[in-house]
Design an enzyme around this catalytic site. Sequence first.
Site, PDB file in Angstrom:
ATOM      1  N   GLU B  50       0.811  -1.230   0.000  1.00 19.50           N
ATOM      2  CA  GLU B  50       0.000   0.000   0.000  1.00 19.50           C
ATOM      3  C   GLU B  50       0.837   1.270   0.000  1.00 19.50           C
ATOM      4  OE1 GLU B  50      -0.568  -2.588   1.985  1.00 19.50           O
ATOM      5  OE2 GLU B  50      -2.671  -3.197   1.816  1.00 19.50           O
ATOM      6  N   PHE B 112     -11.599  -6.450  14.479  1.00 15.41           N
ATOM      7  CA  PHE B 112     -10.542  -6.988  13.626  1.00 15.41           C
ATOM      8  C   PHE B 112     -10.193  -5.971  12.538  1.00 15.41           C
ATOM      9  CE2 PHE B 112      -9.331  -9.561   9.838  1.00 15.41           C
ATOM     10  CZ  PHE B 112      -8.087  -9.952  10.316  1.00 15.41           C
ATOM     11  N   GLN B 113      -8.928  -5.691  12.397  1.00 18.85           N
ATOM     12  CA  GLN B 113      -8.408  -4.749  11.406  1.00 18.85           C
ATOM     13  C   GLN B 113      -9.018  -3.355  11.528  1.00 18.85           C
ATOM     14  OE1 GLN B 113      -8.402  -6.718   7.519  1.00 18.85           O
ATOM     15  NE2 GLN B 113      -6.399  -7.568   8.058  1.00 18.85           N
ATOM     16  N   LYS B 162     -17.501  -0.112   6.195  1.00 20.68           N
ATOM     17  CA  LYS B 162     -18.027  -1.119   5.267  1.00 20.68           C
ATOM     18  C   LYS B 162     -19.542  -0.990   5.074  1.00 20.68           C
ATOM     19  CE  LYS B 162     -17.991  -6.179   4.867  1.00 20.68           C
ATOM     20  NZ  LYS B 162     -17.419  -6.572   3.570  1.00 20.68           N
ATOM     21  N   MET B 477      24.576   8.246   1.389  1.00 21.62           N
ATOM     22  CA  MET B 477      24.463   9.590   1.955  1.00 21.62           C
ATOM     23  C   MET B 477      24.766   9.598   3.440  1.00 21.62           C
ATOM     24  SD  MET B 477      24.212  12.656   1.354  1.00 21.62           S
ATOM     25  CE  MET B 477      23.352  13.272  -0.085  1.00 21.62           C
TER      26      MET B 477
HETATM   27  C1  TPP Z   1      12.778   5.286   4.746  1.00 20.06           C
HETATM   28  C2  TPP Z   1      14.068   5.922   5.044  1.00 20.06           C
HETATM   29  N1  TPP Z   1      14.912   5.371   5.957  1.00 20.06           N
HETATM   30  C3  TPP Z   1      16.101   5.943   6.223  1.00 20.06           C
HETATM   31  C4  TPP Z   1      16.489   7.095   5.575  1.00 20.06           C
HETATM   32  C5  TPP Z   1      17.836   7.748   5.900  1.00 20.06           C
HETATM   33  N2  TPP Z   1      18.705   7.744   4.710  1.00 20.06           N
HETATM   34  C6  TPP Z   1      18.824   8.819   3.907  1.00 20.06           C
HETATM   35  S1  TPP Z   1      19.801   8.540   2.604  1.00 20.06           S
HETATM   36  C7  TPP Z   1      20.126   6.970   3.088  1.00 20.06           C
HETATM   37  C8  TPP Z   1      21.028   6.095   2.284  1.00 20.06           C
HETATM   38  C9  TPP Z   1      20.430   5.688   1.011  1.00 20.06           C
HETATM   39  O1  TPP Z   1      21.213   4.681   0.443  1.00 20.06           O
HETATM   40  P1  TPP Z   1      21.110   4.319  -1.087  1.00 20.06           P
HETATM   41  O2  TPP Z   1      19.707   4.120  -1.456  1.00 20.06           O
HETATM   42  O3  TPP Z   1      22.040   3.217  -1.386  1.00 20.06           O
HETATM   43  O4  TPP Z   1      21.548   5.675  -1.785  1.00 20.06           O
HETATM   44  P2  TPP Z   1      22.985   6.358  -1.921  1.00 20.06           P
HETATM   45  O5  TPP Z   1      23.010   7.467  -0.924  1.00 20.06           O
HETATM   46  O6  TPP Z   1      24.011   5.320  -1.656  1.00 20.06           O
HETATM   47  O7  TPP Z   1      22.984   6.861  -3.312  1.00 20.06           O
HETATM   48  C10 TPP Z   1      19.469   6.687   4.279  1.00 20.06           C
HETATM   49  C11 TPP Z   1      19.579   5.415   5.016  1.00 20.06           C
HETATM   50  C12 TPP Z   1      15.581   7.634   4.647  1.00 20.06           C
HETATM   51  N3  TPP Z   1      15.835   8.774   4.002  1.00 20.06           N
HETATM   52  N4  TPP Z   1      14.410   7.022   4.380  1.00 20.06           N
END
Ligand code: TPP
Lengths: 167, 563
Positions: B50, B112-113, B162, B477
């Site tokens: 979803e 439920f749900q 529902k 990042m």
């Molecule tokens: C749902 C979610 N969890 C954690 C983060 C924190 N976060 C930001 S960038 C990143 C790394 C992303 O890694 P990747 O997809 O391999 O991209 P890259 O930076 O290596 O290009 C994380 C963990 C986020 N933005 N979103």
Amino acid sequence: MKDQKHIFSILVDNEPGVLSRIAGLFSGRGYNIDSLSVAQTVESNASRITMETRGDDHIIEQIIKQLHKLINVITVIDLTDKHHIKRELALIKVHAKPEHRAEILRIVDIFRCRVVDVGHEHYTIELSGDEEKLRAIMNLLKPMGIIEMARTGAIALARETATKNSN
Amino acid sequence: MKLTGAQILIKMIKSQGVDTIFGYPGGAVIDIYDELANHPDLRHILVRHEQGAVHSADAYARAKGDVGVSLVTSGPGATNTVTGIASAYLDSVPIVVFTGQVNSALIGNDAFQEVDIVGITRPCTKHNYLVKHVEDLARTIKEAFFIARSGRPGPVLVDLPKDVMTATIEFEEPGEVHIKSYRPTYTPNRKQLTKVVELIKQAKRPLIFAGGGVVLSKSSDEITKLAKRADIPVTASLMGLGTFPASDPLWLGMPGMHGTYRANMSIDSCDLMIAAGVRFDDRVTGRIEKFAPNARIVQIDIDPTSIHKNVSVDCPIVGDCKKSLALLNELLDKEDSAEVLGDKSQWLSQISEWKSTMPLRYDQGGEIIKPQFVIETLHELTQGKAIITTEVGQNQMWTAQYYGFDKPNHFITSGGLGVMGFGLPAAIGAKAACPDKLVIDVAGDGSIQMNIQELSTALEANLPVKIVILNNRYLGMVRQWQDLFYDKRYSSTPMECAPDFVKLAEAYGATGMRASKPSEVKETLEKGLAAEGTVIMEFVVEREELVYPMVPAGGGLTEMLLV
Ligand SMILES: Cc1ncc(C[n+]2csc(CCOP(=O)(O)OP(=O)(O)O)c2C)c(N)n1
Ligand SMILES: [Mg+2]
């Protein structure tokens, strides 16, 4: 900028969940609520919320705008700098030992409040007024022993004559 | 005409001009799905999660410039939408999310749900509703769409018990929507705009700062006209990329944490900033006290709460960006051309000097692929015409920096919330909105795994999308921050264990390709983009490449770390 106390009169749709939207806005954005009172107005589809809050000018501006942004908020009036009438209702249950009864009744008389419930050990006093008056009577009654107390929080309306020229 | 709640729902959705919805069934919405089977003209795209349904609806809305719709069941179906709704909320995207709910008689009984999804989503929707009576259904749906698309757009959730869906009533067309407490201000104050005319005439170093509001109000023509008319350089936030052509000499690039040197320097030096549809996010401003210290700031926004929120503004204008900019242009047209143009030669030559001394740059050697090179080549091969979605992280920033967007609605990213896992479902939503466009998700190896299941959605719905994975085997990042600010302690950021993306694509019935050498980049992209169907192109890139420039969090915009 210094925090200042503000009093808002907020007209909202009388719908379930509206209060929670407002409370959620305040908690989510870290604004304070000092007091809050809500009840239906003349029209059954609207409620008036009177709220006391604090903040510097910047925060107060945001609070007003954020409140307006809620779909269920009809109007927001900041009464702080307008002439307004403000009241609060309190019920105070106080120990009423025989030797204190006369004194309590004298205080009740001076403050123009009423005893609305009498027991062997207590009086319950109904009082309306502004915050200062409430505090004053509380201080006087404290030595006799306040058992419990309920307050409504402030309600307020703008004064008619004074509002004609201001917006 | 007697109709059931489910029939009314579908009728009202169609009457809003919606032809596609993204959803996932369950017990609480089974009656809606049963009715949906009678409506081949309302396309239902079955997602695999979803969250994907909401991101797809979000991107559908943004690619099309209209409202996106999703439909999910109660309880877990509803809670799975929350991340998607929050992302749409922070990016002001008009979507309507319909959630099933248990029978109204059971609400509050921990049935439920059952979850209180209206309560859960209150802080991340523009508005939401629980429909308690079938009599209120048609009007509520109409209001939901109206609120989603008007004013500052945003997500609206409608919770549908529902029994309301199975109840039957005599259908009555709801009248025009009229909500007394909701009247967004579209028309700007003319007097304020005449002030802007004067400010423009006086300014020696003006700058335009365009944001997502310019995309939402479809006013990129107006922004472009203003820039050309008065010879004003333009920068745009992540959400505003494409509102002004990146190929134009007046383009400064994106500002902020990973903004270009010249954009950040220009903000620091400008004496007038005309900001339209921006909210001055901290990723853009850096340390707020040091933001545009020499500028008078004009801010145009339809949402009064955006004004004076983070940055204090000299000339606030509450109104629709399109109307406001059009009126500003009209006023400028009445002025003497030479006066409006002024002499900006010094300002513009200063900017081009910044550009030439500190351009965006990277060194592509012969051995290891640089991620920036992949994006630049992608731009070259698609001539900037593709719709690009991204995941979150370095991949997102490199795309913003190197793709060079010339048109609005072509860059779809989770800006405010920054949700990893956004890009693939977003690509699917964009493809559904624009079937004739090439749609590409630029992904990181971490993010792509967050909603990889949506590959099946793309295949089943015949919505071919291309996925470019910049595989650095890191949560890049986060690693970048650890590298720069945490003594290179790479705590939980290496992603050594990942699936073989080529085989993974094949397992889903898509095509997989991999490039490991710079010499293979162009060929792989050419083949992958030309191939039919959904394709994953994996690029094994330099592991420890960093996104530059970088303004460390809390720093002023001129305190950039450069390569
Ligand atoms: C749902 C979610 N969890 C954690 C983060 C924190 N976060 C930001 S960038 C990143 C790394 C992303 O890694 P990747 O997809 O391999 O991209 P890259 O930076 O290596 O290009 C994380 C963990 C986020 N933005 N979103
Ligand atoms: Mg990575």
